[in-house]
Design a protein around this motif. Sequence first.
Motif, PDB file in Angstrom:
ATOM      1  N   SER A  84      -7.677  -1.409  -3.887  1.00  0.00           N
ATOM      2  CA  SER A  84      -6.168  -1.997  -4.121  1.00  0.00           C
ATOM      3  C   SER A  84      -6.900  -3.806  -4.868  1.00  0.00           C
ATOM      4  O   SER A  84      -6.534  -4.147  -4.993  1.00  0.00           O
ATOM      5  CB  SER A  84      -5.136  -1.910  -3.403  1.00  0.00           C
ATOM      6  OG  SER A  84      -5.024  -0.479  -2.759  1.00  0.00           O
ATOM      7  N   MET A 106       0.641  -2.939  -2.731  1.00  0.00           N
ATOM      8  CA  MET A 106      -0.277  -1.972  -2.244  1.00  0.00           C
ATOM      9  C   MET A 106      -0.749  -2.925  -0.755  1.00  0.00           C
ATOM     10  O   MET A 106      -1.037  -2.229   0.666  1.00  0.00           O
ATOM     11  CB  MET A 106      -1.554  -1.538  -3.205  1.00  0.00           C
ATOM     12  CG  MET A 106      -1.989  -0.120  -2.436  1.00  0.00           C
ATOM     13  SD  MET A 106      -1.375   1.606  -1.773  1.00  0.00           S
ATOM     14  CE  MET A 106      -0.590   1.755  -3.447  1.00  0.00           C
ATOM     15  N   ARG A 148       0.036   4.557   0.722  1.00  0.00           N
ATOM     16  CA  ARG A 148      -0.189   4.490  -1.177  1.00  0.00           C
ATOM     17  C   ARG A 148       0.888   5.097  -1.857  1.00  0.00           C
ATOM     18  O   ARG A 148       1.545   5.214  -3.016  1.00  0.00           O
ATOM     19  CB  ARG A 148      -1.899   5.145  -1.641  1.00  0.00           C
ATOM     20  CG  ARG A 148      -1.791   5.362  -2.911  1.00  0.00           C
ATOM     21  CD  ARG A 148      -2.884   5.904  -3.480  1.00  0.00           C
ATOM     22  NE  ARG A 148      -2.814   7.613  -2.296  1.00  0.00           N
ATOM     23  CZ  ARG A 148      -1.849   8.015  -3.598  1.00  0.00           C
ATOM     24  NH1 ARG A 148      -1.371   8.099  -4.256  1.00  0.00           N
ATOM     25  NH2 ARG A 148      -1.938   9.134  -2.921  1.00  0.00           N
ATOM     26  N   VAL A 151       4.447   3.403  -1.868  1.00  0.00           N
ATOM     27  CA  VAL A 151       4.425   1.936  -2.928  1.00  0.00           C
ATOM     28  C   VAL A 151       3.709   2.946  -4.161  1.00  0.00           C
ATOM     29  O   VAL A 151       5.096   1.937  -5.557  1.00  0.00           O
ATOM     30  CB  VAL A 151       2.994   1.160  -2.353  1.00  0.00           C
ATOM     31  CG1 VAL A 151       2.383  -0.060  -4.288  1.00  0.00           C
ATOM     32  CG2 VAL A 151       2.856   0.764  -1.347  1.00  0.00           C
TER      33      VAL A 151
END
Length: 176
Positions: A84, A106, A148, A151
């Motif tokens: 990320s 993230m 994750r 998001v």
Amino acid sequence: YLKRSDRAQHWFFKELPRHLEGDLVESFLTPATVWALAGGLVAVTALSATDSHVQSGLQPGNSLGTGNKILTVAAHPLMLGGLSLAGLGISELADAKKPALIFGTMVEALAISQALTFTLKLASQRQRPDGSDNQSFPSAHTSAAFTRAAVTESFYGPAWGIPSFAVASLVGFSRL
């Protein structure tokens, strides 16, 4: 006017800390959230007596085989955080606004979720099955995978969110 590298440096050292502070205050310093976190802590403490029974019932063997190893690496919090952060840097250098927003979100979300996860690890003190330490619960891998997924779902909707949550569920199952 800032050059791209100056802009990225400004974002990382000035904007990211400001966002994290604001997100933590806005998300966790409300009366309802404080009570919910306190209730969760009490529940974890109360349920710790049944941990060995639940753990022994869920560990008949490695049910996912090689998939368990793949999920362990792919959902490692440092792997997701590093990818990320790299994506954020590349997006900022390429001046790609939406990917930069997604990767920045993230990074923030992972930082917050991992801070909470490790706080709960210290509070719960559940021993790992191999006996190496007392920080097995909650799973940082599972926490990162669900972060994750959340998001991904918030930016791309259910078409990408549902498969992301399915993978996160597999990660959680693999950590049992």
